[in-house]
Design a protein around this motif. Structure first.
Motif, PDB file in Angstrom:
ATOM      1  N   PRO A 156      50.480 -32.481 -53.184  1.00  0.00           N
ATOM      2  CA  PRO A 156      50.457 -31.666 -53.909  1.00  0.00           C
ATOM      3  C   PRO A 156      48.657 -31.029 -53.709  1.00  0.00           C
ATOM      4  CG  PRO A 156      50.609 -33.013 -55.539  1.00  0.00           C
ATOM      5  CD  PRO A 156      51.627 -33.607 -53.953  1.00  0.00           C
ATOM      6  N   LYS A 157      47.847 -32.223 -53.194  1.00  0.00           N
ATOM      7  CA  LYS A 157      46.774 -31.638 -52.559  1.00  0.00           C
ATOM      8  C   LYS A 157      46.416 -30.465 -51.956  1.00  0.00           C
ATOM      9  CE  LYS A 157      45.052 -35.848 -54.616  1.00  0.00           C
ATOM     10  NZ  LYS A 157      44.005 -37.248 -53.944  1.00  0.00           N
ATOM     11  N   LEU A 158      47.862 -30.441 -51.063  1.00  0.00           N
ATOM     12  CA  LEU A 158      47.211 -29.176 -49.942  1.00  0.00           C
ATOM     13  C   LEU A 158      47.689 -28.120 -50.244  1.00  0.00           C
ATOM     14  CD1 LEU A 158      49.146 -30.937 -46.791  1.00  0.00           C
ATOM     15  CD2 LEU A 158      46.802 -30.922 -47.334  1.00  0.00           C
ATOM     16  N   LYS A 159      47.600 -27.080 -49.781  1.00  0.00           N
ATOM     17  CA  LYS A 159      47.264 -25.759 -50.573  1.00  0.00           C
ATOM     18  C   LYS A 159      48.404 -25.036 -49.851  1.00  0.00           C
ATOM     19  CE  LYS A 159      45.826 -26.980 -54.021  1.00  0.00           C
ATOM     20  NZ  LYS A 159      46.161 -26.939 -55.346  1.00  0.00           N
ATOM     21  N   ASN A 160      48.767 -24.593 -50.132  1.00  0.00           N
ATOM     22  CA  ASN A 160      49.336 -22.371 -49.476  1.00  0.00           C
ATOM     23  C   ASN A 160      48.536 -21.738 -48.834  1.00  0.00           C
ATOM     24  OD1 ASN A 160      51.107 -20.066 -47.921  1.00  0.00           O
ATOM     25  ND2 ASN A 160      52.475 -20.242 -49.272  1.00  0.00           N
ATOM     26  N   PRO A 161      48.071 -21.642 -47.729  1.00  0.00           N
ATOM     27  CA  PRO A 161      47.416 -20.308 -47.604  1.00  0.00           C
ATOM     28  C   PRO A 161      47.268 -19.455 -47.595  1.00  0.00           C
ATOM     29  CG  PRO A 161      48.171 -22.136 -44.881  1.00  0.00           C
ATOM     30  CD  PRO A 161      48.452 -22.084 -46.864  1.00  0.00           C
ATOM     31  N   PHE A 162      48.592 -18.671 -48.030  1.00  0.00           N
ATOM     32  CA  PHE A 162      48.891 -17.254 -48.273  1.00  0.00           C
ATOM     33  C   PHE A 162      49.366 -16.881 -50.134  1.00  0.00           C
ATOM     34  CE2 PHE A 162      49.832 -17.710 -43.766  1.00  0.00           C
ATOM     35  CZ  PHE A 162      48.624 -16.619 -43.529  1.00  0.00           C
ATOM     36  N   GLU A 163      48.671 -16.318 -50.615  1.00  0.00           N
ATOM     37  CA  GLU A 163      49.258 -16.254 -52.072  1.00  0.00           C
ATOM     38  C   GLU A 163      51.084 -15.914 -51.935  1.00  0.00           C
ATOM     39  OE1 GLU A 163      47.073 -12.617 -53.417  1.00  0.00           O
ATOM     40  OE2 GLU A 163      45.310 -13.792 -53.689  1.00  0.00           O
ATOM     41  N   ARG A 164      51.438 -15.405 -51.511  1.00  0.00           N
ATOM     42  CA  ARG A 164      52.756 -15.611 -51.010  1.00  0.00           C
ATOM     43  C   ARG A 164      53.699 -16.138 -50.409  1.00  0.00           C
ATOM     44  NH1 ARG A 164      56.198 -11.771 -48.470  1.00  0.00           N
ATOM     45  NH2 ARG A 164      55.445 -10.188 -47.383  1.00  0.00           N
ATOM     46  N   ASN A 165      55.086 -16.712 -50.493  1.00  0.00           N
ATOM     47  CA  ASN A 165      55.582 -17.265 -49.223  1.00  0.00           C
ATOM     48  C   ASN A 165      56.401 -16.331 -48.268  1.00  0.00           C
ATOM     49  OD1 ASN A 165      55.241 -19.786 -50.390  1.00  0.00           O
ATOM     50  ND2 ASN A 165      57.192 -19.341 -51.611  1.00  0.00           N
ATOM     51  N   PHE A 166      56.281 -16.961 -46.882  1.00  0.00           N
ATOM     52  CA  PHE A 166      57.185 -16.031 -45.615  1.00  0.00           C
ATOM     53  C   PHE A 166      58.076 -16.827 -45.162  1.00  0.00           C
ATOM     54  CE2 PHE A 166      52.752 -14.493 -45.811  1.00  0.00           C
ATOM     55  CZ  PHE A 166      53.196 -13.006 -46.260  1.00  0.00           C
ATOM     56  N   PRO A 167      58.917 -15.958 -45.055  1.00  0.00           N
ATOM     57  CA  PRO A 167      60.086 -16.930 -43.694  1.00  0.00           C
ATOM     58  C   PRO A 167      59.384 -17.839 -42.706  1.00  0.00           C
ATOM     59  CG  PRO A 167      60.451 -14.418 -44.116  1.00  0.00           C
ATOM     60  CD  PRO A 167      58.930 -14.801 -44.093  1.00  0.00           C
ATOM     61  N   TYR A 168      58.558 -17.348 -42.565  1.00  0.00           N
ATOM     62  CA  TYR A 168      58.041 -18.449 -41.240  1.00  0.00           C
ATOM     63  C   TYR A 168      56.866 -18.714 -40.966  1.00  0.00           C
ATOM     64  CZ  TYR A 168      63.391 -18.898 -39.091  1.00  0.00           C
ATOM     65  OH  TYR A 168      64.586 -19.220 -39.221  1.00  0.00           O
ATOM     66  N   TYR A 169      55.988 -19.172 -39.843  1.00  0.00           N
ATOM     67  CA  TYR A 169      54.710 -19.717 -39.532  1.00  0.00           C
ATOM     68  C   TYR A 169      54.248 -20.116 -38.821  1.00  0.00           C
ATOM     69  CZ  TYR A 169      55.073 -19.573 -45.227  1.00  0.00           C
ATOM     70  OH  TYR A 169      54.915 -19.063 -46.546  1.00  0.00           O
ATOM     71  N   ALA A 170      53.374 -19.658 -38.094  1.00  0.00           N
ATOM     72  CA  ALA A 170      53.017 -20.213 -36.825  1.00  0.00           C
ATOM     73  C   ALA A 170      51.289 -21.202 -36.582  1.00  0.00           C
ATOM     74  CB  ALA A 170      53.015 -19.666 -35.651  1.00  0.00           C
ATOM     75  N   LEU A 171      51.447 -21.916 -36.499  1.00  0.00           N
ATOM     76  CA  LEU A 171      50.716 -23.084 -36.284  1.00  0.00           C
ATOM     77  C   LEU A 171      49.965 -22.236 -35.277  1.00  0.00           C
ATOM     78  CD1 LEU A 171      48.052 -24.724 -37.261  1.00  0.00           C
ATOM     79  CD2 LEU A 171      49.124 -26.177 -37.188  1.00  0.00           C
ATOM     80  N   LEU A 172      48.498 -22.091 -34.561  1.00  0.00           N
ATOM     81  CA  LEU A 172      47.872 -21.989 -33.182  1.00  0.00           C
ATOM     82  C   LEU A 172      46.732 -22.634 -33.116  1.00  0.00           C
ATOM     83  CD1 LEU A 172      49.619 -19.056 -34.549  1.00  0.00           C
ATOM     84  CD2 LEU A 172      48.515 -18.863 -32.707  1.00  0.00           C
ATOM     85  N   GLU A 173      46.478 -23.016 -31.898  1.00  0.00           N
ATOM     86  CA  GLU A 173      45.325 -24.080 -31.898  1.00  0.00           C
ATOM     87  C   GLU A 173      45.084 -23.788 -30.263  1.00  0.00           C
ATOM     88  OE1 GLU A 173      43.107 -28.043 -33.286  1.00  0.00           O
ATOM     89  OE2 GLU A 173      43.955 -28.288 -31.679  1.00  0.00           O
ATOM     90  N   ILE A 174      43.125 -23.276 -29.959  1.00  0.00           N
ATOM     91  CA  ILE A 174      42.935 -23.087 -29.326  1.00  0.00           C
ATOM     92  C   ILE A 174      41.453 -24.496 -28.689  1.00  0.00           C
ATOM     93  CG2 ILE A 174      43.111 -21.001 -29.506  1.00  0.00           C
ATOM     94  CD1 ILE A 174      40.377 -20.168 -29.614  1.00  0.00           C
ATOM     95  N   SER A 175      41.274 -24.089 -27.603  1.00  0.00           N
ATOM     96  CA  SER A 175      39.992 -25.022 -27.272  1.00  0.00           C
ATOM     97  C   SER A 175      39.412 -24.918 -26.451  1.00  0.00           C
ATOM     98  CB  SER A 175      40.610 -26.861 -26.853  1.00  0.00           C
ATOM     99  OG  SER A 175      41.727 -27.140 -27.405  1.00  0.00           O
ATOM    100  N   ASP A 176      38.085 -24.225 -26.615  1.00  0.00           N
ATOM    101  CA  ASP A 176      37.115 -23.663 -25.900  1.00  0.00           C
ATOM    102  C   ASP A 176      36.051 -24.561 -25.412  1.00  0.00           C
ATOM    103  OD1 ASP A 176      36.085 -21.601 -24.419  1.00  0.00           O
ATOM    104  OD2 ASP A 176      35.605 -20.224 -26.501  1.00  0.00           O
TER     105      ASP A 176
END
Length: 469
Positions: free
Chosen positions: A268-288
């Protein structure tokens, strides 16, 4: 005979490193998911490669099977013994030294019992990166990572553990020490013994040390979290990210709505990044390797394009290290959240990236038809085609009863994977769990070739028997 063997083992390791008490042995005999408890004649804790070799020779002399073990964090029961009580566990946890760091060659030489997190930290001390990253990196060892050819979240850019290893030191089934600790990127002098032992799950020999690749430490890492309507949209986003970001793209993780909901419920300490739910999510990371502002600009421009072409519905871009960690925690805690929810049937599969949306649609439908109300936890390393496709009981039924359907559920999932040119094990190995299952999907020729290699290198069948093949 066992008394003589145990006494000889103590002479090799010294007192205190031959465990015969059941209570002391239990952490080494219980599989990571706490569903299987093996038995052992003893748990042996050698402190050097010479002691490992001496113990293996002793096992060969007495005809006693040995089960190599690192952090015992595997999910397919590959590092625990069977229930006969006749085998010994050889734990590599005391072989935990960083042996050398060669900055100019960008290599680090380590013993097999080194924790993955400790290797990462040692590289960081020299402004270098060891890119293998797993949720269990604080407890898994590099020997286990090599034995299973572990993947993790950075495979998209850096490859599996196999691609990160240049040389190995191995104790063979006869108890000899093969010193292949060479930091060479080109060496065409015969069969590639290194690659033979990597991914062999300890069935051919015991890895005791390795030379690993290091990389320059990136100047900036930027993480983004995108909301998606479908898995097809995730595939479109991946194609756009690869075209726009090139080699800076190091991670692309797919997360289903139900997977995220479980994390938010149990953490519960983690929060949804968005105000509502969506069917899928993608987590992306770049290293520059330029600047943080350059990295942010790259990511934001790509996300803007994705919004314009409707690949994504919404997105957030981390602006601090703490925000980035929070986004990664949403991904890394999925397995723990599902475990807290109850028992589940896990699948570690790989597919051609292009087939992932089709697989999800096809298999979701088949499972929901066969087991109405079953809950599907779909997430994983979409960038390299590796999904963790787990099935939980309907909310209205008990998970213990539901687990009895494992064979039927595996058949649906694995047949679907096979029909689309995939693999039923992407990064966890086969262990005991999938040893029989793989016979349904590998040709008789492949299996016979594997058996021939096994018998050539371990004719007594003493190295982790009952695993893989």
């Amino acid at each position: 005979m066992s008394a003589v063997f145990l006494a000889s083992s103590v002479q090799i390791t010294g007192p205190g490193f031959v465990l015969t008490d059941e209570t002391a042995q239990q952490p080494y005999l219980l599989d990571w998911r706490k569903r299987y408890l093996g038995k052992a004649l003893a748990v042996l804790l050698p402190g050097s490669r010479e002691e490992v070799a001496a113990l293996v020779r002793l096992c060969a002399e007495h005809g006693i099977a040995c089960v190599p073990q690192g952090g015992n964090t595997g999910l397919v029961m590959g590092s625990v013994p069977d229930q006969s009580g006749t085998a010994v566990v050889i734990s590599l946890k005391r072989l935990n030294r960083i042996l050398a760091v060669d900055i100019e060659n960008n290599t680090i030489t380590v013993e097999a019992g080194c924790l993955l997190a400790d290797i990462q930290a040692a590289a960081e001390q020299h402004q270098r990166l060891f890119p293998l990253s797993l949720a269990s990196e604080g407890s898994c060892t590099i020997g286990g990572n090599l034995s299973t050819n572990a993947g993790g979240t950075a495979v998209l850019r850096y490859g599996n553990t196999r691609e990160l290893c240049l040389g190995l030191e191995v104790v063979t089934a006869s108890g000899n020490i093969w010193n292949g600790l060479r930091g060479l990127r080109k060496d065409n002098t015969g069969y590639d013994l290194r690659d033979l032992y990597i991914g062999a799950e300890g069935t051919l020999g015991i890895i005791t040390a390795a030379v690993l690749k290091l990389f320059p430490e990136p100047k900036a890492k930027i993480t983004a979290f995108a909301a998606l309507e479908t898995a097809e949209a995730a595939l479109s986003l991946l194609s756009l990210a690869q075209a726009s970001l090139g080699p800076t793209l190091t991670g692309f993780e797919l997360i289903s709505a139900f997977s995220l909901q479980l994390v938010l419920k149990h953490f519960p300490k983690l929060k949804n990044p968005f105000e509502r739910n969506f069917p899928y999510y993608a987590l992306l990371e770049i290293s520059d390797h330029e600047t943080e502002s350059h990295a942010i600009d790259l990511m934001e421009k790509m996300l803007e394009t994705a919004m314009q072409n409707a690949s994504i519905l919404n997105a957030v871009c981390a602006t601090s290290i703490s925000q980035s960690k929070s986004l990664w925690h949403l991904r890394e805690n999925i397995s723990a959240a599902q475990a807290a929810e109850g028992m589940n049937i896990k699948h570690d599969i790989s597919l051609p990236v292009s087939q992932i949306p089709h697989f999800i649609a096809l298999t979701d439908t088949q499972l929901e038809t066969a087991f109405p109300g079953c809950q599907l936890v779909c997430f994983g390393h979409m960038g390299d085609g590796n999904l963790h496709y787990n099935v939980s009981a309907p909310s209205t039924s008990g998970d213990v009863e539901f687990i009895k359907n494992q064979e039927a559920i595996n058949r649906i999932v694995h047949d679907s994977v096979n029909s689309l040119g995939g693999s039923i094990s992407a990064e966890h190995g086969l262990g005991m769990l999938k040893r029989e299952e793989i016979k349904l999907y590998k040709s008789s020729l492949e299996l016979s070739l594997m058996q021939a290699i096994k018998m050539a290198l371990d004719p007594q069948n003493l190295m982790n028997p009952g695993k893989l093949i």
